[in-house]
Scaffold this motif. Structure first.
Motif, PDB file in Angstrom:
ATOM      1  N   ALA A  17      -3.974   9.286 -12.212  1.00  0.00           N
ATOM      2  CA  ALA A  17      -3.694   8.041 -10.976  1.00  0.00           C
ATOM      3  C   ALA A  17      -3.291   6.608 -11.735  1.00  0.00           C
ATOM      4  O   ALA A  17      -2.575   6.337 -10.871  1.00  0.00           O
ATOM      5  CB  ALA A  17      -5.640   7.549 -11.553  1.00  0.00           C
ATOM      6  N   HIS A  18      -2.339   7.109 -13.131  1.00  0.00           N
ATOM      7  CA  HIS A  18      -1.408   5.558 -13.009  1.00  0.00           C
ATOM      8  C   HIS A  18      -0.423   5.957 -12.754  1.00  0.00           C
ATOM      9  O   HIS A  18       0.499   5.041 -12.706  1.00  0.00           O
ATOM     10  CB  HIS A  18      -1.182   5.757 -14.925  1.00  0.00           C
ATOM     11  CG  HIS A  18      -1.304   7.017 -15.468  1.00  0.00           C
ATOM     12  ND1 HIS A  18      -2.081   8.099 -15.405  1.00  0.00           N
ATOM     13  CD2 HIS A  18      -0.135   6.867 -16.095  1.00  0.00           C
ATOM     14  CE1 HIS A  18      -1.247   9.033 -16.173  1.00  0.00           C
ATOM     15  NE2 HIS A  18       0.515   8.899 -16.011  1.00  0.00           N
ATOM     16  N   PHE A  19       0.078   6.667 -12.528  1.00  0.00           N
ATOM     17  CA  PHE A  19       1.222   7.198 -11.005  1.00  0.00           C
ATOM     18  C   PHE A  19       1.123   6.497  -9.976  1.00  0.00           C
ATOM     19  O   PHE A  19       2.747   6.464  -9.399  1.00  0.00           O
ATOM     20  CB  PHE A  19       1.989   8.781 -11.151  1.00  0.00           C
ATOM     21  CG  PHE A  19       1.615   9.296 -12.361  1.00  0.00           C
ATOM     22  CD1 PHE A  19       2.879   8.574 -13.261  1.00  0.00           C
ATOM     23  CD2 PHE A  19       1.471  10.175 -13.448  1.00  0.00           C
ATOM     24  CE1 PHE A  19       3.698   9.281 -14.222  1.00  0.00           C
ATOM     25  CE2 PHE A  19       1.221  10.829 -14.674  1.00  0.00           C
ATOM     26  CZ  PHE A  19       2.895  10.332 -15.145  1.00  0.00           C
ATOM     27  N   GLN A  41      -1.444   7.377   2.575  1.00  0.00           N
ATOM     28  CA  GLN A  41      -1.871   5.910   1.814  1.00  0.00           C
ATOM     29  C   GLN A  41      -1.068   6.259   0.874  1.00  0.00           C
ATOM     30  O   GLN A  41      -0.880   5.310  -0.116  1.00  0.00           O
ATOM     31  CB  GLN A  41      -3.112   5.413   1.995  1.00  0.00           C
ATOM     32  CG  GLN A  41      -4.447   5.103   3.966  1.00  0.00           C
ATOM     33  CD  GLN A  41      -2.971   4.140   4.527  1.00  0.00           C
ATOM     34  OE1 GLN A  41      -2.848   3.533   4.671  1.00  0.00           O
ATOM     35  NE2 GLN A  41      -2.314   5.081   5.591  1.00  0.00           N
ATOM     36  N   ALA A  42      -1.629   6.747  -0.704  1.00  0.00           N
ATOM     37  CA  ALA A  42      -1.385   7.284  -1.467  1.00  0.00           C
ATOM     38  C   ALA A  42       0.212   7.000  -1.994  1.00  0.00           C
ATOM     39  O   ALA A  42       0.555   8.182  -1.702  1.00  0.00           O
ATOM     40  CB  ALA A  42      -2.310   7.824  -2.244  1.00  0.00           C
ATOM     41  N   ARG A  43       0.641   6.017  -2.277  1.00  0.00           N
ATOM     42  CA  ARG A  43       2.066   6.128  -2.874  1.00  0.00           C
ATOM     43  C   ARG A  43       2.273   6.617  -4.653  1.00  0.00           C
ATOM     44  O   ARG A  43       1.645   5.590  -5.189  1.00  0.00           O
ATOM     45  CB  ARG A  43       3.209   4.569  -2.631  1.00  0.00           C
ATOM     46  CG  ARG A  43       2.347   4.741  -0.488  1.00  0.00           C
ATOM     47  CD  ARG A  43       4.093   6.289  -0.146  1.00  0.00           C
ATOM     48  NE  ARG A  43       3.360   6.106   1.040  1.00  0.00           N
ATOM     49  CZ  ARG A  43       2.985   7.455   2.260  1.00  0.00           C
ATOM     50  NH1 ARG A  43       2.206   8.059   0.965  1.00  0.00           N
ATOM     51  NH2 ARG A  43       2.513   6.645   3.245  1.00  0.00           N
ATOM     52  N   MET A  44       3.815   6.945  -4.648  1.00  0.00           N
ATOM     53  CA  MET A  44       3.703   6.463  -6.332  1.00  0.00           C
ATOM     54  C   MET A  44       4.242   5.712  -7.047  1.00  0.00           C
ATOM     55  O   MET A  44       5.146   4.333  -5.935  1.00  0.00           O
ATOM     56  CB  MET A  44       4.865   8.255  -6.773  1.00  0.00           C
ATOM     57  CG  MET A  44       4.803   8.988  -6.504  1.00  0.00           C
ATOM     58  SD  MET A  44       3.455  10.185  -7.066  1.00  0.00           S
ATOM     59  CE  MET A  44       4.555   9.868  -8.927  1.00  0.00           C
TER      60      MET A  44
END
Length: 45
Positions: A17-19, A41-44
């Motif tokens: 999750a920290h990425f 929606q999740a992006r690095m």
């Protein structure tokens, strides 16, 4: 044109999750659980 999210791509994060960048507004509207993210929606960081 307004983008919409349906919530069908919700995934549970097991690690890393920290990425990821913080949740978008749309993600917060669809999922209030900290380990749930929307794959669309999740992006690095």
């Amino acid at each position: 044109m307004q983008k919409r999210t349906c919530g069908r791509c919700a995934v549970t994060l097991l690690a890393g999750a920290h990425f990821l960048a913080p949740k978008t507004r749309r993600e917060r509207e669809k999922t209030n659980q900290p380990t749930k993210r929307l794959a669309c929606q999740a992006r690095m960081k």
